[in-house]
Write an enzyme that holds these catalytic residues in place. Structure first.
Site, PDB file in Angstrom:
ATOM      1  N   TRP A 117      13.824 -41.143  27.347  1.00  0.00           N
ATOM      2  CA  TRP A 117      14.384 -39.844  26.981  1.00  0.00           C
ATOM      3  C   TRP A 117      15.209 -39.263  28.121  1.00  0.00           C
ATOM      4  CZ3 TRP A 117      14.300 -40.059  22.125  1.00  0.00           C
ATOM      5  CH2 TRP A 117      13.210 -40.610  21.448  1.00  0.00           C
ATOM      6  N   ASP A 186      13.065 -31.090  30.250  1.00  0.00           N
ATOM      7  CA  ASP A 186      12.669 -31.485  28.906  1.00  0.00           C
ATOM      8  C   ASP A 186      11.141 -31.571  28.929  1.00  0.00           C
ATOM      9  OD1 ASP A 186      12.023 -32.658  26.516  1.00  0.00           O
ATOM     10  OD2 ASP A 186      13.157 -34.504  26.840  1.00  0.00           O
ATOM     11  N   LYS A 210       5.160 -31.992  19.156  1.00  0.00           N
ATOM     12  CA  LYS A 210       4.128 -32.689  19.912  1.00  0.00           C
ATOM     13  C   LYS A 210       2.989 -31.764  20.324  1.00  0.00           C
ATOM     14  CE  LYS A 210       7.585 -35.936  21.672  1.00  0.00           C
ATOM     15  NZ  LYS A 210       7.169 -37.085  20.851  1.00  0.00           N
TER      16      LYS A 210
END
Length: 372
Positions: A117, A186, A210
Site C-alpha cells: 500500500w 495512511d 478495518k
C-alpha cells in the site's frame, strides 16, 4: 503427518452463535453495534423510515455527522485546528488526492516504503511530482520497518508519508516517525487502535472498513495550517478545502451512521488507552503461541510485528490450506494470507474480542497436536 482418530475438530462460537471473524477487511464489527443497527434499521427513531432513506440534509443526519466528528475529536484529543472529513473512494483515492493537494510543482515529498500500500501511494505521487523514497524494506520482502538511522529524509520536503500498519506483511510502526516536516499517514488498518501524538501530523486518512466501520467511508483528518498549504487551483471534488467545514455532496450516510456507533462503543470501553491495552493483550497472546514451537513461524521480524495483522506460516502450503479449511469448520474464518504472499493471517482489530484470539490459540494447539 499423524491424524489421531481421537482428536475431534473443536467448534467455537460467540454466545449468539456467530463465528469468530479474522478477516483483514471488510472486517469484524462490534456485536453490540450490529444488534443496535438491526433494531433501528426498519424505523429510525420516530421518523417512520430507515436511516438508509433519509436526506443527508436532514436534522437527524446532521446530528449523526456532528456526533461522529465530536467523538473522533475526543478520542484522539484533536483541537479546533483540525478538520474531520468523511469522504469516499477509500485509501486508494487518498494516495492520489494527498499529493494532488500538497506536493508542490517545485518541491518534493518523502515516502517510507514498507509494503504494497505504501508502494501504491508512492506510485500515485510520482504521477504528480517529485516523490522520494526516504527508506524501504523491500529488500527483505517488507518483513521489517527500516531503522530510522537509515532514512534519507529531506528537511525541505512538503511532508513525510508513511503507512502505519501493513496488513499484507504484518508489520507496524511501533512509534511515530521523527521528522522536521508534517507527517501524512495512511492509518487504515490501525486507526484508533492506540494513542497517537496529533501534533506531529498534517493529515491522517483511514478507510473505515478495518477498524471503525463498514466499507464506503474514509476518515480524513487535516490540521488547518497544513490545509492552507494546498496547491491551487484543484478539481472541486479533490480539493480538501471543498469538504472542510461543510457538507458539499451526498456523503455515505449509512456508513457514517455505523461509524458513529462504533465510536460510541469505543468511548464506552474507555477510549484509546483501554483499547490499546486490550490490543496489546491479544497480540501478546497470539505471538506467544506462534513462538512457542517451530510448527508455526511468524513472518515479520519481532521488533516490527503488527498488533493488528498477525502473519505466520506452517511447514508446508498443504498444511496451510488444511489449517484454513479446518479453522473455518471450527468457526474461525478469514485466516488465509493475502494472495500475494500466501501463508496465514489473523486480523485482530479493535472489534475482535479477546475470546476470538483465545479460540484461535486453542485451535492452533489442536492443529499442531494433530498434524505436527
Amino acid at each position: 503427518m499423524t491424524q489421531p482418530e481421537a482428536l475431534q475438530t473443536p467448534v467455537y462460537r460467540t454466545a449468539t452463535g456467530r463465528v469468530y471473524n479474522f478477516s483483514a477487511g471488510p472486517a469484524v464489527l462490534p456485536e453490540p453495534v450490529l444488534l443496535e443497527v438491526k433494531e433501528e434499521l426498519p424505523v429510525y427513531r420516530n421518523l417512520g423510515t430507515s436511516i438508509l432513506e433519509i436526506s443527508h440534509r436532514s436534522p437527524e443526519y446532521a446530528e449523526i455527522d456532528a456526533s461522529a466528528k465530536a467523538l473522533l475529536r475526543k478520542l484522539l484529543g484533536l483541537g479546533e485546528a483540525w478538520h474531520v472529513l468523511f469522504l469516499q473512494g477509500g485509501a486508494s483515492l487518498q494516495f492520489h488526492q494527498v499529493p494532488l493537494n500538497f506536493l508542490p510543482k517545485d518541491g518534493s515529498a518523502d515516502y517510507l516504503i514498507t509494503g504494497a500500500w505504501a508502494q501504491k501511494a508512492y506510485k500515485e505521487a510520482k504521477f504528480l511530482g517529485n516523490a522520494r523514497v526516504a527508506a524501504s524494506s523491500e529488500d527483505r520482502n517488507f518483513s521489517y520497518i527500516p531503522d530510522p538511522s537509515t532514512w534519507n529524509l529531506d528537511p525541505k520536503a512538503a511532508y513525510l508519508h508513511f503507512t502505519s500498519n501493513n496488513t499484507i506483511y504484518g508489520t507496524q510502526f511501533q512509534t511515530e516517525p521523527e521528522a522536521e516536516v508534517p507527517l501524512v499517514c495512511d492509518a487504515s488498518s490501525d486507526f484508533l487502535s492506540r494513542r497517537i501524538k496529533p501534533e506531529r501530523y498534517g493529515l491522517i486518512y483511514a478507510g473505515a472498513q478495518k477498524n471503525v466501520g463498514p466499507a464506503g467511508v474514509t476518515v480524513v483528518l487535516i490540521r488547518d495550517d497544513f490545509l492552507q498549504r494546498r496547491n491551487q487551483p484543484l478539481p472541486t471534488m479533490l480539493d480538501y478545502g471543498t469538504h472542510a467545514g461543510k457538507l458539499f455532496n451526498t456523503p455515505p450516510v449509512f456508513a457514517v451512521y455505523i461509524v458513529e456507533k462504533v465510536l460510541r462503543w469505543l468511548e464506552g470501553l474507555g477510549g484509546l488507552p483501554a483499547i490499546e491495552a486490550i490490543n496489546d493483550r491479544k497480540a501478546a497472546l497470539l505471538y506467544e503461541r506462534i513462538d512457542r514451537t517451530d510448527f508455526y513461524r511468524g513472518t515479520a521480524e519481532p521488533g516490527s510485528r503488527s498488533k493488528m495483522n498477525v502473519t505466520f506460516r506452517l511447514p508446508s502450503e498443504e498444511l496451510e490450506q488444511r489449517f484454513v479449511e479446518e479453522a473455518k469448520q471450527a468457526g474461525l474464518i478469514g485466516l488465509k494470507g493475502h494472495r500475494s504472499v500466501g501463508g496465514l493471517r489473523a486480523s485482530i482489530y479493535n472489534a475482535c474480542p479477546i475470546e476470538a484470539v483465545e479460540a484461535l490459540v486453542s485451535f492452533m494447539d489442536y492443529f499442531e497436536q494433530r498434524y505436527g
